[in-house]
Design an enzyme around this catalytic site. Structure first.
Site, PDB file in Angstrom:
ATOM      1  N   ARG A 106       0.836  -1.192   0.000  1.00  0.00           N
ATOM      2  CA  ARG A 106       0.000   0.000   0.000  1.00  0.00           C
ATOM      3  C   ARG A 106       0.876   1.249   0.000  1.00  0.00           C
ATOM      4  NH1 ARG A 106      -3.223   0.778   5.755  1.00  0.00           N
ATOM      5  NH2 ARG A 106      -1.420   0.845   7.105  1.00  0.00           N
ATOM      6  N   THR A 110      -1.382   7.306   0.568  1.00  0.00           N
ATOM      7  CA  THR A 110      -2.814   7.159   0.254  1.00  0.00           C
ATOM      8  C   THR A 110      -3.419   5.882   0.837  1.00  0.00           C
ATOM      9  OG1 THR A 110      -2.336   5.936  -1.757  1.00  0.00           O
ATOM     10  CG2 THR A 110      -2.470   8.342  -1.963  1.00  0.00           C
ATOM     11  N   ASP A 204       2.834  -1.507  13.291  1.00  0.00           N
ATOM     12  CA  ASP A 204       3.128  -2.116  11.988  1.00  0.00           C
ATOM     13  C   ASP A 204       3.648  -3.530  12.218  1.00  0.00           C
ATOM     14  OD1 ASP A 204       4.626  -2.989   9.636  1.00  0.00           O
ATOM     15  OD2 ASP A 204       4.233  -0.972   8.880  1.00  0.00           O
ATOM     16  N   ASP A 207       7.051  -4.492  10.417  1.00  0.00           N
ATOM     17  CA  ASP A 207       8.226  -3.836  11.018  1.00  0.00           C
ATOM     18  C   ASP A 207       8.558  -4.452  12.365  1.00  0.00           C
ATOM     19  OD1 ASP A 207       8.434  -2.204   8.860  1.00  0.00           O
ATOM     20  OD2 ASP A 207       7.800  -0.365   9.891  1.00  0.00           O
TER      21      ASP A 207
HETATM   22  N1  URA Z   1      -0.917  -2.945   8.901  1.00  0.00           N
HETATM   23  C1  URA Z   1      -0.259  -3.054  10.068  1.00  0.00           C
HETATM   24  O1  URA Z   1       0.822  -3.657  10.156  1.00  0.00           O
HETATM   25  N2  URA Z   1      -0.801  -2.457  11.159  1.00  0.00           N
HETATM   26  C2  URA Z   1      -1.965  -1.790  11.119  1.00  0.00           C
HETATM   27  O2  URA Z   1      -2.416  -1.303  12.155  1.00  0.00           O
HETATM   28  C3  URA Z   1      -2.633  -1.692   9.884  1.00  0.00           C
HETATM   29  C4  URA Z   1      -2.090  -2.295   8.783  1.00  0.00           C
END
Ligand code: URA
Length: 212
Positions: A106, A110, A204, A207
């Protein structure tokens, strides 16, 4: 067949998820707890594939249980990169499972996803799919992945979408477009924030799992 959204609930899930949600949990501990949780999720996904009743002889009697019906026709599909971590737990539980990959990313600004790469078994049209993405946020990547699978002839009712954490927006979007797709999740949080992260969520996933 499970209901549209099936939430895994247990003390183990609560415990593992609490450590994962804690922003002070370092990368290595996050990955270790995530692997333990995703193994439970992987087992549940496998258990929700079509089964038949079978009687087995135990050392002390007989037992009526279940046996997987579709052992040769299941593919675990990763929405890379985070989905790879979940596919590895499916493979750990079931070393012979077929594997496919979709690279969907993504746009950071955006949050609109784009399909960059697709590698799926040639005979995937006849298979049941365990679609793996730890986070169901906007549903954009999930929709793109499901569309890619449907274009290859996979039946929507043969897709089980596995995720660690979901939110109402993502679930609603996937179900509005693909009501036959089953979702198995470990929790459904409150909402998305303005950056399209799940709240309270865990940040995330990719990460934190891979260390950045
Ligand atoms: N992707 C993620 O890793 N965390 C989120 O909160 C949303 C999408």
């Amino acid at each position: 067949m499970v209901t549209a959204v099936h939430t895994l609930e247990s003390r183990a899930i609560t415990h593992l998820m609490t450590v994962m949600r804690d922003a002070s949990t370092p990368h290595e501990a996050f990955a270790a707890h995530a692997r333990r949780l995703m193994r439970l999720l992987a087992e549940e996904g496998i258990a929700c594939l079509p089964h038949t009743r079978i009687e087995v002889t135990t050392p002390c009697g007989t037992f009526v249980g279940e046996k997987l019906l579709v052992a040769s026709a299941v593919c675990a599909v990763s929405i890379m990169r985070a989905g790879d971590s979940l596919v590895e737990e499916v493979r750990a539980a079931w070393p012979g499972v077929r594997v496919g990959k979709l690279l969907i990313q993504r746009d950071e600004q955006t949050a609109i996803p784009r399909l960059f790469y697709e590698k799926l078994p040639a005979d995937i049209a006849r298979m049941h799919v365990l679609l793996c993405d730890p986070m169901l946020a906007t549903g954009g990547s999930a929709m793109m992945a499901i569309d890619a699978l449907l274009k290859r002839g996979v039946r929507a009712a043969f897709i089980i979408f596995l995720n660690v954490l979901s939110c109402p927006e993502g679930i609603a979007r996937v179900h509005a477009a693909h009501p036959a797709v089953q979702i198995i999740t470990c929790a459904t949080d409150e909402r998305l924030n303005e950056r399209k992260f799940i709240v309270p969520g865990l940040g995330d996933f990719g990460d934190r799992f891979y260390g950045g």
